[in-house]
Scaffold this active site. Sequence first.
Site, short mmCIF file in Angstrom:
data_model
loop_
_atom_site.label_atom_id
_atom_site.label_comp_id
_atom_site.label_asym_id
_atom_site.label_seq_id
_atom_site.Cartn_x
_atom_site.Cartn_y
_atom_site.Cartn_z
N TYR A 178 0.93 -1.52 0.23
CA TYR A 178 0.29 0.06 -0.19
C TYR A 178 0.70 1.16 -0.09
O TYR A 178 1.97 1.73 0.23
CB TYR A 178 -0.81 -0.10 1.18
CG TYR A 178 -0.25 -0.51 2.16
CD1 TYR A 178 0.48 -0.04 2.89
CD2 TYR A 178 -1.68 -0.53 3.16
CE1 TYR A 178 0.07 -0.10 4.21
CE2 TYR A 178 -1.23 -0.58 4.79
CZ TYR A 178 -0.18 -0.82 5.50
OH TYR A 178 0.49 -0.31 6.64
N GLU A 179 0.00 2.21 -0.45
CA GLU A 179 0.37 3.30 -0.19
C GLU A 179 1.95 3.34 -1.61
O GLU A 179 2.92 4.11 -1.78
CB GLU A 179 2.04 4.36 0.60
CG GLU A 179 0.48 4.25 2.41
CD GLU A 179 -0.45 5.19 2.37
OE1 GLU A 179 -1.12 6.17 0.92
OE2 GLU A 179 -1.50 4.33 2.20
N GLY A 180 1.79 2.70 -2.72
CA GLY A 180 2.49 2.27 -3.59
C GLY A 180 3.37 1.12 -3.65
O GLY A 180 3.70 1.04 -2.56
N GLN A 227 7.78 2.24 -6.24
CA GLN A 227 8.49 3.63 -5.13
C GLN A 227 9.92 3.48 -6.02
O GLN A 227 10.98 4.10 -5.84
CB GLN A 227 8.88 2.85 -4.05
CG GLN A 227 7.91 2.26 -2.58
CD GLN A 227 6.84 4.11 -2.97
OE1 GLN A 227 7.39 4.79 -2.65
NE2 GLN A 227 5.30 3.81 -2.50
#
Lengths: 591, 591
Positions: B436-438, B443
């Site tokens: 999650y969050e990319g 990243q």
Amino acid sequence: MQYQAPANDLSFLLFDVLGVDKLHELEKYADATPDLISAVIEEAGKLASEVIQPTNQIGDRQGCQYNPETHDVTTPDGFKEAYAKFVEGGWTALDAPLEYGGQGLPHTLKFVVDEMMCSTNLSLGMYPGLTHGAISALHSHGSDELKNTYLEKLISGEWTGTMCLTEPQCGTDLGMIRTKATPNDDGSYAIEGTKIWITGGEHDLVDNIIHLVLAKLPGAPDTTKGISLFVVPKVLPDSGERNPAFCGGLEHKMGIKGSATCVMNFEGAKGWLVGEPNDGMRAMFTMMNEARLMVGMQGLGLAEMAYQESLGFARERLQSRSLSGPKNPDGPADPIIVHPDVRRMLMRQKVLNEGMRALALFTGQKLDLSVAHPDEAVRESSDDLVQLLTPVVKAFLTDEGYKNADTGLQVLGGSGFTTDWPLEQLVRDGRIARIYEGTNGIQAMDLVGRKLSIKGGQLVRTLFGELTGFLKDNPEAPHREQLKGAVKALESATMWIAQNAPKDPEQAGAAATPYLRLTALTVIAYLWSRMAGVAQAQLDTGEGNKPLLEGKLISARFYFEKILPEIEQLKQDIETGKDSMMDLDDDHWAA
Amino acid sequence: MQYQAPANDLSFLLFDVLGVDKLHELEKYADATPDLISAVIEEAGKLASEVIQPTNQIGDRQGCQYNPETHDVTTPDGFKEAYAKFVEGGWTALDAPLEYGGQGLPHTLKFVVDEMMCSTNLSLGMYPGLTHGAISALHSHGSDELKNTYLEKLISGEWTGTMCLTEPQCGTDLGMIRTKATPNDDGSYAIEGTKIWITGGEHDLVDNIIHLVLAKLPGAPDTTKGISLFVVPKVLPDSGERNPAFCGGLEHKMGIKGSATCVMNFEGAKGWLVGEPNDGMRAMFTMMNEARLMVGMQGLGLAEMAYQESLGFARERLQSRSLSGPKNPDGPADPIIVHPDVRRMLMRQKVLNEGMRALALFTGQKLDLSVAHPDEAVRESSDDLVQLLTPVVKAFLTDEGYKNADTGLQVLGGSGFTTDWPLEQLVRDGRIARIYEGTNGIQAMDLVGRKLSIKGGQLVRTLFGELTGFLKDNPEAPHREQLKGAVKALESATMWIAQNAPKDPEQAGAAATPYLRLTALTVIAYLWSRMAGVAQAQLDTGEGNKPLLEGKLISARFYFEKILPEIEQLKQDIETGKDSMMDLDDDHWAA
């Protein structure tokens, strides 16, 4: 997604690369013709996708249920029926001895079937899996009476078997077991003690469960040299009496929830000695070595299923555009398989799975040659490799199989983390394979601490003979220079251990895990070179499955460019020795 | 086992190595005196072990419950009370702006607290965690009216916040979102659409939940340049009316079961624009960058807890004798911590955890300097490093944190696989942080595809300036030669990308993941050299915590001998390019 058995890859490996089809030229395996091998692949694949796979998710959701009143264990819905079909198809008898109703086929084929079962329901596969170990132990070490009593029904699948080793205070260190065997008047023994983590210790798939139990005779030494093996049936075959071997509860686990992991209480249960008194470890290793190879296949099986799932997802899921221009211009985005980083994940899965399959079947073939080849020298050198590679197959295939399942989950992103997709179960199920039948650290110690020193280093010399022989005979082998470099790194590390471990055994302990990986990566490099060589030759002559062969060449390149180079780090890890691990004092750890 | 905050390691890092205590010399952080920092460490550690940790297992067992009639979500027993104590202690306000009731302390301290919360209950920590991102987005991009309406109650913890980005058809590719924002007459917007995987989208910890929602204005372009950000409260602050933003169900997940992961249906809910129309991605990145750093701390937090558990187990569990002679001669066997292969696992956990902590706090310090230093050049160079290292912290700390939790499980063997021990939960909880969050692949693409090219490569030049400056200024730095080699490898890989990516962006995509790891390992090598240098200096003068300092020297050696050498493989992976990933045709994958 329905499982597809990797039939083409298996045929390529068994027929074109390894020549497993030649086993039928040996008397023992005369039945194992190419046609029969193909039929086994096809039928096992069908069974796996049509019968076994549909039980997998429900097995995880329901788990096994324990009834504390009756000590009974109920398996998840559908397990009983699926197991019955497995038995009906004769799969429990595949490589079992002919004289007790087995089919006597090569062990390599058992490996093939194991992979498929583990791809589709690891938990269910463990019931016949453990039975197989019990068959081997009884067949190799039991008296004729014991064999006549038990083998036929175990081989037919009418009964199942267990391995009862672990106790609360001991897993690895079996010298510490406390279960006692006291002689009865009738030649049997009264078994008393508690065993834990007993796979299939109790369940409802069959009417009788045959436990193989490690226990100590009165006055036996407090080491592994004081352990004996006993066969302890749940129901006494002659009288039909219930033997007091009861399940005391089930473990609650991260995964393999459909596999009944039992606490077993032996309350004076009747048992019979298998083999000689105090010689139980030898029989245990018969079961154990076989179980280790099977556990390796578990790692591979889960990884193959994960690969199929993540490949399917990556082809369907539309997200962002290719960096080299739209590949699906009519859609809102491109399938994520166009993105290099997604392909990196898929390639790693594909290349390692195919490499691990090659390693496993190569080992299976050696196992078959070790028992069936007429030439003693071939039998011996084959056995050398089986002994050496058994811990490698167990540890590397479960470590990398787990990592591949985990990578498959990553390909799915957030979906992979939900229970709507099978990936998270594959990861949870696969976690145990790195632990049971000896943790992977113990496998590494077996390799470095035992196998390297057997017969004065003969096992690893046989391996180097195979590798350097190949290099010598194949000056044009694909990726030959990198393979040569890997063999050199392995030789260097082996030499380092040979020089340092005798004076300081902790050096062997410190080197064990990287040495096992180094061995695995090197042998798989050898097999990738062989596969690429065969693929190139077939492409040159225009025979074979062109997409598969082209894929092999690219995959081999990926292996040599992106995976094999880890060997330099492993070599350095080994050769910098134990100090940075062992120097920490007690008060340093959490200072 | 009760969690022990790593207070000594934190003090060593913050005070002796990084000099975070010097932040109080800056006007903005005048309150952050060494005494205050020590008090934060102590109090947060207490809260974590006494209040937060006891809720962790029950959170996993119970999970969150959804009521389809009321659309309400109930959190597990104890969450409400623990959250209330978290709020009561002022922890939600720690680094929040003073003008809205925050304490205005350095972000570095927030990192410290995040780690502890994530060690003890990741799921619970996410409710205030997401709130923090909402605070930042509103503070940076919202109008004064919005700030006045929302910030104080979000900062006090009376309300919580969410980030509503993902939709069923898009996660990474936010250009594809379909949620619509239609202007109302009163200056607000009617928000219509479905968002998925919304952490804390609905729950019972507080009375109001403030959603930050990405949506499209009428006629906005179908790319990320057509996205706007809206604030959509669950309950309208002025009227107290329920806004039609309803939870439509919860995801069923592998882990973080105490965190409510919601489907959110916006059914014409009232929202207000945050920032400029079509400029939502900028505000989104304010939340996202912060969330990425926090997720990095999740990886570290879980890894620290796993380390403590496995260290405790390894000291207690008796199994087999040391290879160098009995260490516990009066017991039946030695504790397994004496075995080199067990120490290898514990050392890897220790050394990487400490290295990752150093990387995170180094980045936190730069974040603080980037906003608070009087010298613009320092602010800019600090910001360069924060931008560059944010994806590195997120991806490396979650990948290696997960691996360390998994290694902790392995130390426990079969016990680790059972739910009787917390390890399996730590592993399951930690799995999501890599997604999650990319995802971590995203990243890596952020690092290679965006961060390397910002300001003509200025960010990575700033990093090289820091690294080569250290090498130049410290001719006696511990492990200097290996560090120099790592910097060279990173320079070479950077150059390779700079030369190849402009003509072929897929080369950047192919290089991304190994490049991120190479960056992480190199920066951590730099920090291990610094830590070892400080440790040696303190040992030479006799100051400091001797066991900790001695442990640092051995740990640094382990890092440089057993971990850092991976860089050569990474460099080679990058520099062999994309071909072996990209050459596979569609029909090759499962041929």
